[in-house]
Design a protein around this motif. Structure first.
Motif, PDB file in Angstrom:
ATOM      1  N   ASP A  61       0.836  -1.206   0.000  1.00 36.12           N
ATOM      2  CA  ASP A  61       0.000   0.000   0.000  1.00 36.12           C
ATOM      3  C   ASP A  61       0.870   1.255   0.000  1.00 36.12           C
ATOM      4  O   ASP A  61       0.577   2.236  -0.674  1.00 36.12           O
ATOM      5  CB  ASP A  61      -0.896   0.038   1.243  1.00 36.12           C
ATOM      6  N   SER A 116      -8.451  -5.187   5.183  1.00 38.49           N
ATOM      7  CA  SER A 116      -9.668  -4.491   4.781  1.00 38.49           C
ATOM      8  C   SER A 116      -9.481  -2.998   5.032  1.00 38.49           C
ATOM      9  O   SER A 116      -8.815  -2.594   5.975  1.00 38.49           O
ATOM     10  CB  SER A 116     -10.838  -5.008   5.604  1.00 38.49           C
ATOM     11  N   LEU A 175      -5.203   1.718  -4.343  1.00 41.51           N
ATOM     12  CA  LEU A 175      -4.991   0.750  -3.270  1.00 41.51           C
ATOM     13  C   LEU A 175      -6.142  -0.240  -3.184  1.00 41.51           C
ATOM     14  O   LEU A 175      -5.936  -1.446  -2.988  1.00 41.51           O
ATOM     15  CB  LEU A 175      -4.840   1.460  -1.921  1.00 41.51           C
ATOM     16  N   VAL A 176      -7.342   0.288  -3.311  1.00 43.49           N
ATOM     17  CA  VAL A 176      -8.516  -0.577  -3.185  1.00 43.49           C
ATOM     18  C   VAL A 176      -8.513  -1.615  -4.300  1.00 43.49           C
ATOM     19  O   VAL A 176      -8.712  -2.810  -4.072  1.00 43.49           O
ATOM     20  CB  VAL A 176      -9.801   0.268  -3.209  1.00 43.49           C
ATOM     21  N   HIS A 177      -8.235  -1.145  -5.509  1.00 40.38           N
ATOM     22  CA  HIS A 177      -8.196  -2.081  -6.638  1.00 40.38           C
ATOM     23  C   HIS A 177      -7.031  -3.055  -6.467  1.00 40.38           C
ATOM     24  O   HIS A 177      -7.163  -4.255  -6.755  1.00 40.38           O
ATOM     25  CB  HIS A 177      -8.054  -1.280  -7.935  1.00 40.38           C
ATOM     26  N   PHE A 220      -6.390   9.656  -3.634  1.00 34.29           N
ATOM     27  CA  PHE A 220      -5.099   9.024  -3.921  1.00 34.29           C
ATOM     28  C   PHE A 220      -5.086   7.550  -3.536  1.00 34.29           C
ATOM     29  O   PHE A 220      -4.145   6.832  -3.832  1.00 34.29           O
ATOM     30  CB  PHE A 220      -3.978   9.771  -3.171  1.00 34.29           C
ATOM     31  N   ASP A 221      -6.103   7.131  -2.834  1.00 34.34           N
ATOM     32  CA  ASP A 221      -6.164   5.736  -2.384  1.00 34.34           C
ATOM     33  C   ASP A 221      -6.904   4.840  -3.374  1.00 34.34           C
ATOM     34  O   ASP A 221      -7.034   3.645  -3.141  1.00 34.34           O
ATOM     35  CB  ASP A 221      -6.851   5.657  -1.018  1.00 34.34           C
ATOM     36  N   ALA A 222      -7.399   5.435  -4.445  1.00 35.82           N
ATOM     37  CA  ALA A 222      -8.169   4.627  -5.389  1.00 35.82           C
ATOM     38  C   ALA A 222      -7.383   3.408  -5.888  1.00 35.82           C
ATOM     39  O   ALA A 222      -7.937   2.305  -5.940  1.00 35.82           O
ATOM     40  CB  ALA A 222      -8.627   5.493  -6.555  1.00 35.82           C
ATOM     41  N   ASN A 226      -7.562   1.880 -13.211  1.00 30.25           N
ATOM     42  CA  ASN A 226      -7.669   0.497 -12.762  1.00 30.25           C
ATOM     43  C   ASN A 226      -7.962  -0.396 -13.962  1.00 30.25           C
ATOM     44  O   ASN A 226      -8.843  -0.084 -14.768  1.00 30.25           O
ATOM     45  CB  ASN A 226      -8.801   0.350 -11.746  1.00 30.25           C
ATOM     46  N   HIS A 269      -7.926  -5.897  -4.310  1.00 28.96           N
ATOM     47  CA  HIS A 269      -8.776  -6.846  -5.019  1.00 28.96           C
ATOM     48  C   HIS A 269      -7.909  -7.764  -5.887  1.00 28.96           C
ATOM     49  O   HIS A 269      -8.066  -8.996  -5.880  1.00 28.96           O
ATOM     50  CB  HIS A 269      -9.783  -6.065  -5.862  1.00 28.96           C
TER      51      HIS A 269
END
Lengths: 287, 685
Positions: A100, A257, A270-272, A266-268, A131, A275
């Protein structure tokens, strides 16, 4: 125990650290003995670890399943670049925490000391991310902060720093391409550096980052400066990664999680990335 | 769609973490850290397992917030103090004022960046922490003003209950008592009596000195002495007072046993003395290192472990003391001692089994679930919800969120599900649970989460529910009862008829046991019961009804259908209720209200890369949900239009948002987590 990850070749040890004798490495909690013979390096599974084999590329020893074909051996996207060094850094944190940290540059003004921008220049920060089903692509651009090192990279005051990267998951790695440019003319500065960073889980709580530093100088008339660049780029890369490694124990307990976190734009990635980390890399639910 | 769904619904307030639990009671201050330890950097302090970052800016102002940045959970105590006095996170520079109001410097428009805060104030050279609404702590020990001498602290590797139960055996106190009162050889002539008080209890020890004292005054042998030891629960402290009747000298120590974590306690001692000579307090101060040495000389703290051999002798000689110990054990059980021992939340889904099913009303069923692997469950905050995933009879999986309908308990999680229909169609998951969930049925649950929880502080509480919105509020009321805080609370419930009101026995029992709790039923069928333990009102919940039963200074918690919230929220704001005291959570298809107002009755949404065309008929909360319903998983993060994880290119058509995006959305893109189509729409997914 972490899921096994040897279906991909992972860098585990700089070749120079196995000049002779045997070394023991750990990959996803499984231990292997590496030994160098007269002509090649061998891998011996220890304990319950499944059989594995080693290949040697880019100054590193890479570990993968015994049955992996030669076509699965590592290939770093280095076209047009010269390899200028490689190094490992230990991160006392789970893979996702270390990963991350390297999936965003938002922390740059506070954690780092050379690359990137100052807090005062945040309003001039340009950020894009995309993404994709198999990867993320991210770009940051902002004024390079002043530093004693900027002359060594042939930069001028006011130059902008541009960091563009692609993250893939077979295995987990990100290739960062850094260059600088004059914001008025958009003309790039001569030095372009690239860092391919492999995120290698040693155990559930420790991750190694193995970095392959590359650089190029353009135009050709400046190539005589390459000896300087060969020294400066890996030095700066090691320092920047070291900054991250020093900070990371502070957030080592961060859950996989993102539940409860106030994420920002800016965290977009990270979430992907999480996954893809689950579906492509671990291929198992972390729950 | 079933009962309180929270995914995607906006929240509420920043003061939502279990700080009150850590602080034990809203108006109970804890000594947290000596002022001298606060330099130019923040300091981490742990109270009952909850970490706080405490700092003092260049002007001397104090701040204390939860030691966890809301962004990526970095410890704020590892940050720095900015020149403007704000505490900055060392990771991404998010900075906070003393009330926890936060700003992301990289994304200044981002809302909801605040961190829970508590009040910090200085007294007797220490920083004290108390809940935000606690009264100022300037008069902590005003019962008997005595000159302050000094303070010290000792760290004890024992849980709070062990420290409390054996406080009289503490070596430092033994020493103090032996120097100024009596020693063990003289104990036979000492009388001990105990009196209970509303705040705790007092023990009085009286006897005659068997030797002369040299300090704090010259007291001859044979003088009678009085040693009083009292305990108060709020704030939790022991007061030890030594005096010699007929003489002016008094020595008093205030001991604050502060639970640090589940197995460690800090004992902070403040010493006060009134003596004949002005120099003598300094003499006492000089003795402190010796006392402190005695406190810490026994690294194993064996003397803080109750000795079974001593108990019978104590019981015969000082039965009052044995009673006191029982009272202290009960007191210790009420004080939170840390969260570290509790099971941690899990990631992903965990398989649970229904262990009890109870029909609440004709349309509501309560299910109690326990993990199939028998593992212990993490606690949660009353008001939080769980995400439930079930496998439907046709093999498809479906996910819904349900509030936990009671305060945390060791025997599992409890959900209450209302059988729902929407436009005549049965709710997928609620009907499945009603029709199929029996003992032994399995479902997958994510760890409890959600920010709709009880606002901390001492203000009165209004819990306002429509229908099954009662479930999280019932848990909050039970949670309030468990804290023993006696905070005035009104539970105002809107139902069609009395027969639809669930948990009537539970509510009655709560009202009987707690006089601070009042239940008001608003029955829209107008059929009011003649004999009810509750206040009953005919009609729906309106702002007038609400404010007639709830003081305007209350913290308002609203949970119910979107239409109810849409009616109440602006009306309360118009009547001067500040938004920070309005906490709400909608359930059901909140977005449908907006959608029906502005969207065409039907549209076609095309997911270009997936080659899928699906109809949009206004029954889905967002494009993300529409995609999910048709097997397309679009990665999402915050689900409230801030993180932009779900940013998707719009190839044709346009969207509208059911709430304002937290970020500017570039032309040609949309945030599908909060977007609905304006007409036919083509997305690049």
């Amino acid at each position: 125990m972490l899921p096994a990850v040897t279906r991909f070749f992972h860098p585990v040890l700089p070749s120079r650290e196995l000049s002779k004798g045997e070394a023991v490495v750990t990959l996803a909690g499984r231990r292997y003995g590496l030994s160098r013979g007269r002509s090649e390096v061998g891998a011996r599974a220890l304990g319950d670890a499944p059989p594995a084999r080693v290949c040697e590329r880019y100054g590193y020893l890479w570990l993968g399943d015994e049955a992996l074909p030669a076509s699965a051996e590592p290939a770093i996207d280095d076209e047009g670049f010269e390899h200028v060094g490689c190094f490992g850094a230990r991160f006392e944190a789970p893979l996702h925490v270390a990963f991350d940290n390297f999936s965003e540059d938002e922390h740059t003004p506070w954690v780092h000391h050379f690359l990137g921008w100052r807090e005062a220049d945040l309003s001039r920060l340009d950020f894009r991310s995309e993404n994709h089903p198999d990867r993320t692509e991210v770009r940051y651009s902002a004024p390079q902060r002043p530093s004693v090192w900027t002359p060594a990279l042939l930069l001028l005051p006011g130059d902008h720093f541009h960091n563009q990267w692609v993250t893939r998951f077979d295995p987990v790695r990100t290739v960062y391409t850094l260059h600088w440019f004059d914001p008025k003319t958009r003309r790039p500065r001569p030095v372009v550096s690239r860092f391919a960073i492999y995120f290698v889980p040693e155990t559930a709580g420790r991750t190694w980052l193995h970095t392959f530093a590359m650089a190029r100088l353009e135009p050709a008339s400046l190539r005589f400066l390459m000896p300087v660049v060969r020294r400066v780029v890996p030095f700066l890369g090691r320092n920047e990664v070291g900054d991250d490694a020093r900070w990371i124990p502070n957030v080592a307990g961060t859950p996989f999680s993102f539940e409860g976190m106030r994420l920002g734009r800016f965290d977009a990635p990270l979430v992907h990335n999480h996954h893809l980390l689950e579906t492509l890399y671990w291929q198992a639910s972390m729950g | 769609m079933a009962s309180p769904a929270t995914v995607g619904h906006k929240v509420v307030t920043h003061r939502t973490l279990p700080l009150v639990g850590a602080l034990h009671a809203p108006d109970a201050p804890w000594p947290a850290v000596p002022l001298r330890k606060l330099g130019g950097r923040p300091v981490k302090v742990e109270l009952a397992g909850v970490p706080f970052a405490v700092w003092r800016d260049a002007k001397g102002a104090l701040g204390a917030v939860l030691d966890r940045c809301p962004h990526r959970f970095a410890p704020l105590s590892a940050g720095r103090i900015r020149p403007d006095g704000r505490l900055a996170c060392g990771y991404h520079g998010w900075h906070f004022d003393a009330r926890g109001q936060g700003v992301s410097p990289s994304q200044p428009g981002l809302t909801g960046c605040s961190v829970p805060s508590v009040m910090a104030f200085e007294r007797f050279g220490w920083v004290w922490l108390a809940a935000r609404d606690a009264p100022p702590g300037g008069e902590l020990f005003d019962t008997e003003p005595l000159p302050f001498v000094t303070s010290w602290e000792a760290w004890v590797p024992r849980r709070l209950s062990a420290v409390l139960a054996t406080l009289d055996q503490c070596p430092a106190l033994d020493l103090l008592r032996a120097r100024l009162g009596w020693d063990r050889s003289a104990a036979a002539g000492v009388r001990c009596a105990r009196e209970a008080s509303p705040e705790g209890f007092v023990e009085r020890w009286e006897g005659t000195l068997d030797r002369a004292l040299a300090w704090p005054a010259r007291v001859p042998e044979g003088t009678s002495f009085r040693y009083e030891r009292s305990f108060r629960e709020v704030p939790l402290r022991a007061t030890l007072r030594l005096s010699w009747p007929g003489r002016p000298e008094v020595v008093r120590a205030e001991l604050f046993p502060v639970p640090e974590g589940p197995s460690s306690t800090r004992v902070v001692v403040f010493l006060f003395a009134k003596v004949a000579s002005a120099a003598l307090p300094w003499a006492l101060r000089g003795r402190i290192p010796a006392l402190l040495g005695a406190f810490t000389a026994d690294p194993g703290q064996r003397r803080l472990t109750p000795s079974a051999d001593d108990e019978p002798a104590f019981a015969v000689r000082f039965p009052a003391l044995v009673q006191s110990r029982a009272a202290l054990r009960a007191l210790a059980a009420r004080v939170p001692t840390g969260v570290d021992q509790t099971p941690k939340p899990w990631t992903g889904y965990k398989t649970f089994e229904v262990v009890e099913r109870r029909e609440e009303t004709a349309t509501m069923v309560t299910l109690r679930l326990r993990p199939r692997d028998g593992s212990a469950l993490p606690s949660y905050l009353p008001g939080q919800h769980v995400t439930v995933r079930v496998t439907l009879p046709d093999g498809a999986r479906a996910v819904r969120c349900y509030s936990l309908s009671r305060a945390p308990s060791e025997d599992g999680y409890q959900l209450t599900v209302q059988r729902t229909t929407r436009d005549g169609r049965p709710g997928l998951v609620s009907c499945y649970l009603h029709d199929h969930a029996r003992e032994g049925t399995t479902a997958e649950l994510r760890s409890p989460s959600g920010r709709f929880v009880l606002a901390p502080g001492a203000l009165p509480v209004a819990l306002v529910a429509g229908g099954v919105g009662l479930t999280p509020l019932l848990a909050m009321a039970q949670g309030l009862a468990n804290t023993g805080a006696q905070r005035p609370c009104t539970l105002l419930l809107g139902f069609h008829s009395l027969s639809q009101v669930p948990f009537r026995e539970t509510l009655e029992a709560l009202c009987r046991a707690h006089r601070w709790l009042r239940v008001v039923l608003c029955l829209s069928d107008g059929a009011l019961p003649e004999d009810s333990p509750f206040t009953c009102v005919a009609g729906r919940i309106t702002p007038d009804v609400l404010l007639a039963h709830v003081p305007a200074e209350a913290e308002f918690h609203l949970c119910g259908p979107a239409a109810m919230l849409a009616a109440l929220t602006p009306a309360l704001l118009d009547r001067g209720i500040p938004p920070e005291r309005l906490h709400s959570e909608a359930f059901g298809p909140a977005s449908v209200v907006a959608l029906r107002a502005g969207a065409p009755p039907a549209a076609t949404v095309t997911f270009a890369r997936s080659g899928l065309q699906v109809p949009w008929d206004g029954h889905t909360s967002s494009l993300v949900e529409l995609a999910r319903n048709h097997g397309i998983t679009i990665p999402t993060g915050c689900c409230v239009g801030s993180c932009t994880t779900c940013m998707t290119k719009v190839l044709a058509g346009s969207v509208e948002y059911r709430q304002a995006p937290g970020e500017a959305v570039p032309e040609g893109q949309c945030l599908v987590c909060i977007a609905v189509p304006r007409g036919d729409l083509t997305l690049d997914w």
